[in-house]
Write a protein that holds these residues in place. Sequence first.
Motif, PDB file in Angstrom:
ATOM      1  N   ARG A  80     -37.779  81.796  24.081  1.00  0.00           N
ATOM      2  CA  ARG A  80     -38.248  82.946  23.779  1.00  0.00           C
ATOM      3  C   ARG A  80     -37.251  82.512  22.781  1.00  0.00           C
ATOM      4  NH1 ARG A  80     -42.546  85.492  25.384  1.00  0.00           N
ATOM      5  NH2 ARG A  80     -43.124  83.897  28.196  1.00  0.00           N
ATOM      6  N   ALA A  81     -37.351  83.351  21.108  1.00  0.00           N
ATOM      7  CA  ALA A  81     -37.124  82.823  19.565  1.00  0.00           C
ATOM      8  C   ALA A  81     -36.158  84.601  19.622  1.00  0.00           C
ATOM      9  CB  ALA A  81     -37.597  82.377  19.058  1.00  0.00           C
ATOM     10  N   ARG A  82     -36.988  85.397  20.330  1.00  0.00           N
ATOM     11  CA  ARG A  82     -36.289  86.767  19.798  1.00  0.00           C
ATOM     12  C   ARG A  82     -36.879  87.578  20.994  1.00  0.00           C
ATOM     13  NH1 ARG A  82     -39.277  89.373  14.913  1.00  0.00           N
ATOM     14  NH2 ARG A  82     -38.340  87.731  13.937  1.00  0.00           N
ATOM     15  N   THR A  83     -35.531  88.712  21.836  1.00  0.00           N
ATOM     16  CA  THR A  83     -35.783  89.349  22.547  1.00  0.00           C
ATOM     17  C   THR A  83     -37.373  90.812  22.521  1.00  0.00           C
ATOM     18  OG1 THR A  83     -34.625  91.453  24.210  1.00  0.00           O
ATOM     19  CG2 THR A  83     -34.360  91.300  21.967  1.00  0.00           C
ATOM     20  N   ALA A  84     -37.951  90.741  23.422  1.00  0.00           N
ATOM     21  CA  ALA A  84     -38.918  92.347  23.657  1.00  0.00           C
ATOM     22  C   ALA A  84     -37.736  92.938  23.936  1.00  0.00           C
ATOM     23  CB  ALA A  84     -39.611  91.572  24.405  1.00  0.00           C
ATOM     24  N   ASP A  85     -37.175  93.684  24.103  1.00  0.00           N
ATOM     25  CA  ASP A  85     -36.224  94.868  24.303  1.00  0.00           C
ATOM     26  C   ASP A  85     -35.235  95.152  23.880  1.00  0.00           C
ATOM     27  OD1 ASP A  85     -36.094  96.972  25.639  1.00  0.00           O
ATOM     28  OD2 ASP A  85     -35.451  95.761  27.834  1.00  0.00           O
ATOM     29  N   PRO A  86     -35.277  95.730  22.628  1.00  0.00           N
ATOM     30  CA  PRO A  86     -34.368  96.136  21.943  1.00  0.00           C
ATOM     31  C   PRO A  86     -33.019  96.581  23.179  1.00  0.00           C
ATOM     32  CG  PRO A  86     -35.700  97.179  20.719  1.00  0.00           C
ATOM     33  CD  PRO A  86     -36.403  97.180  22.471  1.00  0.00           C
ATOM     34  N   ALA A  87     -33.405  96.574  24.200  1.00  0.00           N
ATOM     35  CA  ALA A  87     -32.096  96.876  24.826  1.00  0.00           C
ATOM     36  C   ALA A  87     -31.421  96.301  25.488  1.00  0.00           C
ATOM     37  CB  ALA A  87     -32.459  98.226  26.074  1.00  0.00           C
ATOM     38  N   GLN A  88     -31.760  95.359  24.728  1.00  0.00           N
ATOM     39  CA  GLN A  88     -31.246  93.648  26.067  1.00  0.00           C
ATOM     40  C   GLN A  88     -31.654  92.210  24.398  1.00  0.00           C
ATOM     41  OE1 GLN A  88     -34.060  93.182  29.442  1.00  0.00           O
ATOM     42  NE2 GLN A  88     -32.116  93.534  30.583  1.00  0.00           N
ATOM     43  N   PRO A  89     -30.624  93.088  23.650  1.00  0.00           N
ATOM     44  CA  PRO A  89     -30.595  91.733  22.374  1.00  0.00           C
ATOM     45  C   PRO A  89     -30.225  90.636  23.026  1.00  0.00           C
ATOM     46  CG  PRO A  89     -28.260  93.558  22.805  1.00  0.00           C
ATOM     47  CD  PRO A  89     -29.611  94.501  23.668  1.00  0.00           C
ATOM     48  N   GLY A  90     -29.993  90.226  24.367  1.00  0.00           N
ATOM     49  CA  GLY A  90     -29.127  88.655  24.277  1.00  0.00           C
ATOM     50  C   GLY A  90     -30.555  88.235  25.537  1.00  0.00           C
ATOM     51  N   ARG A  91     -31.447  89.080  25.272  1.00  0.00           N
ATOM     52  CA  ARG A  91     -32.500  87.854  26.474  1.00  0.00           C
ATOM     53  C   ARG A  91     -33.586  88.170  24.924  1.00  0.00           C
ATOM     54  NH1 ARG A  91     -33.141  89.731  30.988  1.00  0.00           N
ATOM     55  NH2 ARG A  91     -35.679  88.755  32.667  1.00  0.00           N
ATOM     56  N   LEU A  92     -32.424  86.635  25.486  1.00  0.00           N
ATOM     57  CA  LEU A  92     -33.222  85.746  24.066  1.00  0.00           C
ATOM     58  C   LEU A  92     -32.794  83.830  24.331  1.00  0.00           C
ATOM     59  CD1 LEU A  92     -32.856  85.288  20.197  1.00  0.00           C
ATOM     60  CD2 LEU A  92     -31.055  86.719  22.356  1.00  0.00           C
ATOM     61  N   ASN A  93     -33.197  82.506  23.744  1.00  0.00           N
ATOM     62  CA  ASN A  93     -32.565  81.626  23.912  1.00  0.00           C
ATOM     63  C   ASN A  93     -32.968  80.747  25.077  1.00  0.00           C
ATOM     64  OD1 ASN A  93     -31.903  79.407  22.657  1.00  0.00           O
ATOM     65  ND2 ASN A  93     -29.176  79.701  23.518  1.00  0.00           N
ATOM     66  N   TYR A  94     -34.057  80.967  25.945  1.00  0.00           N
ATOM     67  CA  TYR A  94     -34.116  81.047  27.341  1.00  0.00           C
ATOM     68  C   TYR A  94     -35.924  80.024  27.288  1.00  0.00           C
ATOM     69  CZ  TYR A  94     -36.221  85.491  28.385  1.00  0.00           C
ATOM     70  OH  TYR A  94     -37.382  86.785  28.199  1.00  0.00           O
ATOM     71  N   ILE A  95     -36.165  79.420  28.116  1.00  0.00           N
ATOM     72  CA  ILE A  95     -37.672  79.377  28.193  1.00  0.00           C
ATOM     73  C   ILE A  95     -38.683  80.077  29.558  1.00  0.00           C
ATOM     74  CG2 ILE A  95     -38.973  76.793  29.168  1.00  0.00           C
ATOM     75  CD1 ILE A  95     -37.585  76.452  26.080  1.00  0.00           C
ATOM     76  N   HIS A  96     -39.701  80.332  29.122  1.00  0.00           N
ATOM     77  CA  HIS A  96     -40.544  80.916  30.158  1.00  0.00           C
ATOM     78  C   HIS A  96     -42.129  81.604  29.344  1.00  0.00           C
ATOM     79  CE1 HIS A  96     -42.456  83.273  33.153  1.00  0.00           C
ATOM     80  NE2 HIS A  96     -42.069  84.413  33.328  1.00  0.00           N
ATOM     81  N   PRO A  97     -43.124  81.490  30.486  1.00  0.00           N
ATOM     82  CA  PRO A  97     -43.098  80.340  31.719  1.00  0.00           C
ATOM     83  C   PRO A  97     -43.243  78.610  30.978  1.00  0.00           C
ATOM     84  CG  PRO A  97     -45.294  81.994  30.964  1.00  0.00           C
ATOM     85  CD  PRO A  97     -44.073  81.520  29.827  1.00  0.00           C
ATOM     86  N   LEU A  98     -42.338  77.653  32.373  1.00  0.00           N
ATOM     87  CA  LEU A  98     -42.334  76.597  31.970  1.00  0.00           C
ATOM     88  C   LEU A  98     -43.852  76.095  33.504  1.00  0.00           C
ATOM     89  CD1 LEU A  98     -42.190  73.889  32.157  1.00  0.00           C
ATOM     90  CD2 LEU A  98     -40.042  74.036  34.063  1.00  0.00           C
ATOM     91  N   TYR A  99     -44.877  75.742  33.030  1.00  0.00           N
ATOM     92  CA  TYR A  99     -46.146  75.165  33.154  1.00  0.00           C
ATOM     93  C   TYR A  99     -46.222  73.778  33.900  1.00  0.00           C
ATOM     94  CZ  TYR A  99     -48.618  78.899  30.335  1.00  0.00           C
ATOM     95  OH  TYR A  99     -48.325  80.568  30.151  1.00  0.00           O
ATOM     96  N   ALA A 100     -46.294  74.576  35.213  1.00  0.00           N
ATOM     97  CA  ALA A 100     -47.067  72.617  35.620  1.00  0.00           C
ATOM     98  C   ALA A 100     -48.034  71.787  34.787  1.00  0.00           C
ATOM     99  CB  ALA A 100     -47.267  72.437  37.135  1.00  0.00           C
ATOM    100  N   PRO A 101     -48.289  70.124  34.864  1.00  0.00           N
ATOM    101  CA  PRO A 101     -49.768  70.248  34.293  1.00  0.00           C
ATOM    102  C   PRO A 101     -50.966  70.722  34.969  1.00  0.00           C
ATOM    103  CG  PRO A 101     -48.985  68.258  34.927  1.00  0.00           C
ATOM    104  CD  PRO A 101     -47.856  69.464  35.595  1.00  0.00           C
ATOM    105  N   ASP A 102     -50.842  70.927  35.167  1.00  0.00           N
ATOM    106  CA  ASP A 102     -52.649  71.989  36.093  1.00  0.00           C
ATOM    107  C   ASP A 102     -52.161  72.883  35.805  1.00  0.00           C
ATOM    108  OD1 ASP A 102     -50.567  72.808  37.939  1.00  0.00           O
ATOM    109  OD2 ASP A 102     -51.850  72.942  39.556  1.00  0.00           O
ATOM    110  N   GLY A 103     -51.037  73.715  34.944  1.00  0.00           N
ATOM    111  CA  GLY A 103     -51.030  75.261  34.545  1.00  0.00           C
ATOM    112  C   GLY A 103     -50.606  76.458  34.872  1.00  0.00           C
ATOM    113  N   THR A 104     -50.648  75.456  36.536  1.00  0.00           N
ATOM    114  CA  THR A 104     -49.587  76.155  37.022  1.00  0.00           C
ATOM    115  C   THR A 104     -48.529  77.304  36.774  1.00  0.00           C
ATOM    116  OG1 THR A 104     -50.282  75.782  39.662  1.00  0.00           O
ATOM    117  CG2 THR A 104     -48.308  76.520  39.612  1.00  0.00           C
TER     118      THR A 104
END
Length: 293
Positions: free
Chosen positions: A46-70
């Motif tokens: 995640r390179a940019r926040t989706a919520d202007p009220a949370q300007p620090g909500r970026l620079n993280y990984i989600h989702p992280l997937y298992a090899p079967d797509g879980t």
Amino acid sequence: MRHSRPLLALACALAFALPAQAAVDAKLSPDQVTITDDGKPVLVYRARTADPAQPGRLNYIHPLYAPDGTALTEDGPADHPHQRGVFWAWHQVKLNGQPAADGWFMTGLTYFVKGQKFQGQTDGSGVLTVDLDWMVSKDGELVYVASETTKITVHPLDKGGRTLDFDTAITPKVDGLSLGGSDDAKGYGGFSIRLVRPDQLTFASQGKVVQPQVGQVSAGSSMGFTWPASAGYPAWAVGLACKANGQPITQWILRRELSMQNCAFPGRVPVQLTKGQPLRLQAAIVIQPRKAP
């Protein structure tokens, strides 16, 4: 024409000798980077926040997937809205010993992603490099306090499992910057992961079952997380190992409840950083098929 067969044979030999093109690939956009392996999703950065009220909500990984797509991670769950997939953050962000921001709760600190680069490697892996600035809001102004370069290496599948390596360098741009975990006995902060169904996890380190506690748990340099071997749970085991400036982290915050798991660094007492000298944090996540009981 008499040279056509030798030339054809040589061309075939060269084709087989060349390394196969990496199956790990990435789609880059200003908002996010999606990494895939043979067209199947591996993770989203995640390179940019989706919520202007949370300007620090970026620079993280989600989702992280298992090899079967879980999907193995959660982002902003109702019980802890500030927890976010795979993230690295600290409650105590201080300037000259005074509280300046809370990166864990995403208050007073935000990030500006300056660049994204992805390169496939000859071994089939792929490396995402992200450069960003840390900005602290102080007295109505934004103060540039640090730069960060994070490299995420996604390795190809090996015996049905996958390894991801994280390498983060945080370089202070001002004097007096320090980072610390929660200012309580737990002292949680640093590299963290919010897994799905954490209330059902079992923990193990160095071949032994580990029991979670309210405070930090001393264990080995890696920790394994598994879900019950029954329908409705991921059929995978997740391993995590962390280092700070080359030293393995052996203090853990473990939660068999609705919360995250954390390599605790530096703990409650903030670590003082030196202007121009990077703090290097490394982590490895291993995702493997769960062994049959």
